[in-house]
Design an enzyme around this catalytic site. Structure first.
Site, PDB file in Angstrom:
ATOM      1  N   GLY A   1       1.820  -0.799  -8.096  1.00 16.84           N
ATOM      2  CA  GLY A   1       3.263  -0.595  -8.064  1.00 16.84           C
ATOM      3  C   GLY A   1       3.801  -0.447  -9.471  1.00 16.84           C
ATOM      4  N   GLU A   2       5.027  -0.874  -9.682  1.00 14.65           N
ATOM      5  CA  GLU A   2       5.709  -0.812 -10.988  1.00 14.65           C
ATOM      6  C   GLU A   2       6.016   0.613 -11.452  1.00 14.65           C
ATOM      7  OE1 GLU A   2       3.478  -2.834 -14.014  1.00 14.65           O
ATOM      8  OE2 GLU A   2       3.229  -4.662 -12.837  1.00 14.65           O
TER       9      GLU A   2
END
Length: 338
Positions: A304-305
């Protein structure tokens, strides 16, 4: 700055999506056909160049001003024991982002993206979606507008990411609500949960669907009931980028789940988006199929991120370098095909 005053304004924007510049695509295609290479020999790189030309309205599109926003939010459903990490990790990771020490910081630096970190009421988790709607109307609008506010008008390319312990649970619920199936079809191990936590996660998603699905009659209501603040913010950013003709790179499962309610109602919302990668989260490939998107990369990432999108920026840069910098047959005095 784009702002939606009411859920109705959000819906109206979704119903009136801008389209790409067909003249720019035609000009870019003509340029591709004149470059010193066999036709279509650069494969998807050529498609990316035409995609970027259409949304930027330029025969020679550019990837000089790249912006990214990472949104962080906490989830009440974390109390159901559906994550490998405690909720406090969300705020700890936001501090890491701000100190420049996370993967997305390194990858944003590597691809030349300007990164903004937006934390959304971390001390006020959303309601547990197994018990109540995640947000009330005002909270959902505030989150959507926080996302829309991050989109710079002069961006050549934009991508979003997220941080929120337990957020693969609402992402699975959103996917199931929008595209059918039950929890078993959409729930994965997320941050690396064991079998007991996986069983709790499946139960939580099925409970959330049973409680809310019949009331999810609009993209806004679906986000409000089953999403989270960072998920709604990504949806707002994606819609705002479309309204400003800014091409988007979509990250992983949670980012794609954020666009799912919009795409279920208006499939054309994905037309200004490139899927950066297919993550190792099992349901992401299925979700991409429903969105009609073919990912650029398969790297078994699941962080993610916005990390996968940051890596894919390099592919876009390569596509535009070839498109803009190669010589034409005439310029290079090379004979074209008969």
């Amino acid at each position: 700055m784009i702002r939606f005053a009411t859920p109705e304004e959000f819906s109206a924007a979704l119903a009136n999506l801008p389209t790409p510049d067909s003249d720019a695509i035609t000009a870019a295609r003509a340029r591709q056909e004149s470059l010193t290479k066999p036709a279509q020999s650069l494969g998807r790189l050529e498609e990316i160049a035409l995609f970027m030309a259409g949304w930027q309205g330029r025969e020679k599109p550019r990837a000089e001003r790249i912006f990214a926003a990472v949104f962080a939010g906490n989830h009440g459903v974390a109390a159901q024991g559906v994550s490998a990490f405690p909720r406090e990790v969300t705020a700890q990771m936001v501090a890491n982002f701000r100190n420049g020490g996370a993967a997305i910081n390194a990858l944003s630096r590597a691809c030349g993206a300007e990164l903004e970190i937006v934390d959304l009421a971390l001390d006020q988790p959303t309601a547990d979606i197994t018990q109540a709607p995640a947000m009330d109307e005002a909270e959902c609008l505030e989150a959507i507008n926080a996302g829309a506010a991050t989109v710079p008008r002069d961006a050549d390319l934009f991508f979003v990411g997220e941080m929120g312990i337990a957020n693969t649970t609402p992402a699975a619920a959103l996917s199931a609500c929008c595209f059918g199936g039950d929890a078993m079809d959409w729930v994965g191990r997320g941050s690396g949960i064991d079998d007991a936590a996986l069983a709790r996660k499946i139960k939580a998603v099925n409970s959330a669907l049973a409680k809310h699905a019949s009331y999810c009659d609009s993209p806004f209501e679906t986000l409000r009931r089953l999403g989270g603040r960072e998920i709604a913010a990504m949806a707002g950013a994606i819609l705002a980028s479309r309204m400003q003709h800014i091409p988007m790179l979509l990250d992983g499962f949670i980012c794609c789940a954020a666009i799912a309610p919009l795409a279920a109602a208006a499939p054309a919302i994905t037309h200004h988006c490139l899927a950066a990668h297919c993550s190792a989260e099992g349901a992401h490939s299925r979700l991409l199929e429903h969105l009609g998107l073919d990912p650029l990369l398969h790297l078994e990432m699941r962080l993610g991120e916005g990390s996968g999108a940051a890596v894919a920026v390099q592919i876009v840069r390569s596509a535009l370098a070839a498109h803009n910098e190669m010589a034409t047959f005439t310029e290079a005095s090379v004979a074209s095909a008969l």
